[in-house]
Design an enzyme around this catalytic site. Structure first.
Site, PDB file in Angstrom:
ATOM      1  N   GLU A  28      -4.691  10.151  56.314  1.00  0.00           N
ATOM      2  CA  GLU A  28      -3.765  11.258  56.528  1.00  0.00           C
ATOM      3  C   GLU A  28      -2.451  10.787  57.157  1.00  0.00           C
ATOM      4  O   GLU A  28      -1.370  11.200  56.755  1.00  0.00           O
ATOM      5  CB  GLU A  28      -4.443  12.290  57.453  1.00  0.00           C
ATOM      6  N   ASP A  29      -2.549   9.908  58.138  1.00  0.00           N
ATOM      7  CA  ASP A  29      -1.374   9.604  58.963  1.00  0.00           C
ATOM      8  C   ASP A  29      -0.753   8.223  58.747  1.00  0.00           C
ATOM      9  O   ASP A  29       0.257   7.904  59.362  1.00  0.00           O
ATOM     10  CB  ASP A  29      -1.744   9.710  60.462  1.00  0.00           C
TER      11      ASP A  29
ATOM     12  N   HIS B 290     -10.887   8.184  60.692  1.00  0.00           N
ATOM     13  CA  HIS B 290     -10.737   9.519  60.093  1.00  0.00           C
ATOM     14  C   HIS B 290      -9.292   9.968  59.890  1.00  0.00           C
ATOM     15  O   HIS B 290      -9.011  10.798  59.045  1.00  0.00           O
ATOM     16  CB  HIS B 290     -11.520  10.569  60.889  1.00  0.00           C
TER      17      HIS B 290
HETATM   18 MN    MN Z   1      -8.137  13.453  64.374  1.00  0.00          MN
END
Ligand code: MN
Length: 733
Positions: free
Chosen positions: A79-80, A75
């Site tokens: 994003e990262d 997840h």
């Molecule tokens: Mn998270």
């Protein structure tokens, strides 16, 4: 190695509920996520992969499918890390890619505490939910783990996350029926939001722990024996309630911890539905039930699918205890909520439109997706998400759930928008009640409609559902617009009459289009609205037109105005001459105003305006009897100007009647009270009756309601006075 062990134990958990999980994919996802997050650490100092792994564990506790578990592991990758959604799609398929993408998008919108941004965030969540509930479930799991590890965050971060969790995620978990997630989120947020209260309760719960545990064992023993004796083999559990619910009880009922008696909650789980009622009967026979605490959520299940019997009884040692009784199947739904409904249906995660368990979700979606104002939107969604429910019946026996505190108007709007708009009265359990009457669990409500009824702005002050609120706001706005247009049309037509023409003729001649072109208005309706609201004057519109016009009309106008000032112009100047009338229509002061004789309002009274034909606005008190006979379409919201200084010219004549004994000196006392309050008496009339009583009628001039009330209260105190009342003035104008 530690991480691999953790992964193994989670996989074991998955196997315990999933008949045939794709273990290879789970291990691949773990390795891939670990590689992508390589070198990153959490604030706790652990390698980053520990977080997605724990999120996966929570997803396994929710007993979700493999795609959700994989999405949990991945997840944070988009994003990262350098990873893209496309790459995830190639490696793990469409389903997982969709979920990761959804969670990533949601995460981008969290951290803003500004109300509008928060509203936007919820809107996105709801949309995501309706597409695929798993997105929300993965997000909730992510949030739960973040809350469990919140101590590593900065203090401001702790506050922000906790507030958001309490406001949005916990209610969301509740609505989804994930009871254990909800209570854990609540207690975790509570710890950071109100640390003192939290630790105080935690300490008090702990201090009597041993005593309590032996009490719990004792009660479990008694219940077990009782039920087994009667051929039911139950599972019985007991535990203290969660801290947040104890705190809420203390706060809402303004009581101390020691006064929260039912701190302990017991759960009896049986095999069959009929045994629930049987067990309830046995419990009530053994311990005295507390009236009003019994709830049958089996006959009427909660909107999130929850079913159970709830009761509170006076247990051994006179201690109040709460008991919940349900079957194993009901228990599964209570703990797993929505997830229990489509556990193994891999790839089918969009709730069925026809499934009534998800009806609330679709309703939430439909009502809130095209909300114009994000703050209003937030307000509505919060109401709908965050409420205790009451269950109300239609006369046909259908049951609907509402937030507690919901009123007859909420009920009417829940039945149908038109019924809401036209509701004029209501019967609750056969008795007439006011529309703002609060409904109680089990009420049978019948709505009475009237074709002339319209949604009332005042309803907004008491409705409790987002649906009613939204519908009323929309309708009131629309109606205000329509009324102002009608008033505008009337004013413009009146002005055009000076030129022996009217709006229709203007329209036909094309002059209107020209006028609109020269003005900033796109349409006639817009222009009429502005005139009606008083933002623009009718003669300005016309003047503009004639000034740039060179055919003889201008001459005509000049000639006319020279002859005699236009009627409307006179009207305006009359208003200006009158000075402040004290009445404001939507922020505009220049309106011709007259006061209705029937009720004779004074500044301070709750008033309403009525658009007369040709006499401007007539002002009535809102409760005036004649208002109900006036055309609803011509009523308009007005208020008194805020000026504290009312010019003497705006003083209002009022008639006051005083019933008293016929005693010398009393009249002097009364008139003294008037003048002490600054009220002038313009006329007095005194009638005595044969039983030595007197009725005095005073015509007085007052500045405002307060002044009048002051004088009347003063008079009431005079010895010998029975009653003081304000009556419709005989000489009011
Ligand atoms: Mn998270």
């Amino acid at each position: 190695m530690q991480l691999e062990n953790r992964l193994d134990s989670i996989i074991k958990k998955v196997r315990s509920y999933h008949p045939d999980p794709n273990i290879t994919q789970l291990r691949d996802a773990f390795e891939y996520s670990r590689r992508m997050h390589e070198g990153q650490t959490r604030k706790s100092g652990e390698p980053y992969i520990a977080h997605p792994l724990e999120v996966m564990d929570i997803i396994a506790d929710l007993r979700l499918d493999v795609a959700s578990l994989v999405a949990g592991l991945l997840h944070d990758t988009v994003e990262d890390t350098d990873c893209t959604v496309d790459e995830i799609r190639t490696r793990f398929g469409d389903d997982v890619a969709f979920l990761v993408d959804g969670v990533t998008k949601l995460s981008k919108f969290e951290f803003n505490t500004r109300q509008e941004a928060q509203a936007e965030n919820i809107r996105k969540m709801i949309i995501a939910m309706s597409r695929d509930l798993r997105v929300i479930l993965v997000k909730l799991s992510d949030r739960l783990h973040n809350m469990r590890t919140l101590k590593y965050m900065s203090e401001s971060g702790q506050q922000r996350k906790s507030r958001e969790t309490m406001d949005i995620y916990a209610p969301l978990a509740h609505r989804l029926g994930l009871n254990w997630v909800k209570t854990e989120l609540e207690d975790l947020s509570f710890r950071y939001l109100r640390p003192e209260a939290y630790y105080d309760i935690a300490e008090k719960v702990a201090s009597k722990k041993r005593q309590r545990q032996s009490f719990i064992r004792e009660v479990i023993g008694i219940l077990n024996d009782l039920l087994t004796e009667h051929g039911i083999s139950p599972e019985v559990y007991g535990r203290p309630k969660n801290f947040w619910s104890i705190y809420r009880k203390m706060r809402d009922q303004q009581i101390e911890f020691e006064q929260v008696f039912d701190v302990l909650a017991f759960r009896i789980i049986v095999d069959e539905r009929a045994q629930c009622y049987e067990a309830l009967g046995l419990v009530h026979n053994l311990w005295k039930p507390i009236p009003g605490r019994f709830k049958d959520y089996i006959a009427i299940s909660k909107p999130n699918g929850y079913q159970s019997l709830h009761t509170s009884v006076i247990g051994p040692y006179q201690e109040r205890i709460e008991i919940q009784i349900r079957t194993h199947a009901m228990h599964k739904v209570a703990e797993e909520g929505i997830a229990a409904h489509w556990l193994y249906k891999e790839g089918k995660a969009v709730p069925d439109r026809d499934d009534e368990k998800f009806a609330w979700l679709h309703q939430l979606m439909e009502e809130h997706q095209d909300h114009e104002d994000p703050v209003e939107f937030l307000e509505s969604v919060k109401i709908d998400l965050f409420h205790d429910e009451v269950y109300i019946f239609t006369p046909q026996g259908d049951v609907l759930s509402f937030p507690s505190g919901a009123t007859c108007v909420d009920f009417a709007y829940a039945i149908h928008t038109e019924i809401g708009h036209r509701c004029s009265g209501a019967k609750v359990n056969g008795k007439m009640v006011p529309l703002k009457h609060e409904l109680k669990n089990g009420d049978i409500v019948e709505i009475i409609t009237h074709k002339n009824q319209r949604p009332n702005k005042d309803w907004l002050s008491f409705v409790k559902t987002g649906r009613a609120r939204t519908k009323i706001r929309k309708a009131v706005r629309k109606e205000q617009r329509e009324r102002s247009r009608e008033l505008g049309r009337e004013l413009l037509d009146k002005e055009l009459k000076q030129y022996n023409t009217n709006i229709r003729a203007w329209e036909r001649s094309g002059r209107l289009d020209e006028a609109l072109e020269q003005s900033r208005f796109g349409t006639l309706e817009e222009m009429l609205g502005e005139i009606g609201y008083g933002k623009m004057q009718a003669d300005t519109v016309i003047k503009k037109f004639y000034e740039t016009d060179d055919d003889g009309d201008q001459q005509k106008k000049k000639k006319k105005t020279n002859d005699k000032e236009s009627k409307l112009g006179k009207l305006w100047s009359k208003i200006v001459d009158r000075g402040k009338t004290g009445v404001v229509v939507d922020g505009i002061e220049d309106v011709m105003v007259s006061y209705a004789k029937c009720c004779n309002p004074v500044p301070g009274d709750d008033i309403i305006g009525f658009v007369t034909r040709g006499r401007g606005l007539s002002i009535h008190t809102r409760d005036c009897k004649s208002v109900s006979h006036l055309e609803r379409e011509r009523q308009i919201e007005v208020r008194w100007a805020n000026d504290t200084e009312v010019p003497d010219s705006a003083r209002r004549p009022v008639s006051v009647r005083v019933y008293c004994t016929d005693k010398p000196g009393l009249l002097a006392n009364i008139s003294q009270s008037f003048s002490a309050a600054g009220v002038n008496i313009s006329e007095a009339q005194c009638v005595t009756t044969d039983d030595r009583r007197a009725v005095n009628t005073f015509e007085v001039l007052v500045n405002n309601r307060d002044q009048l009330t002051r004088a009347m209260k003063d008079i009431e105190k005079i010895k010998g006075v029975y009653k003081v009342e304000r009556t419709a003035s005989s000489s009011a104008g």
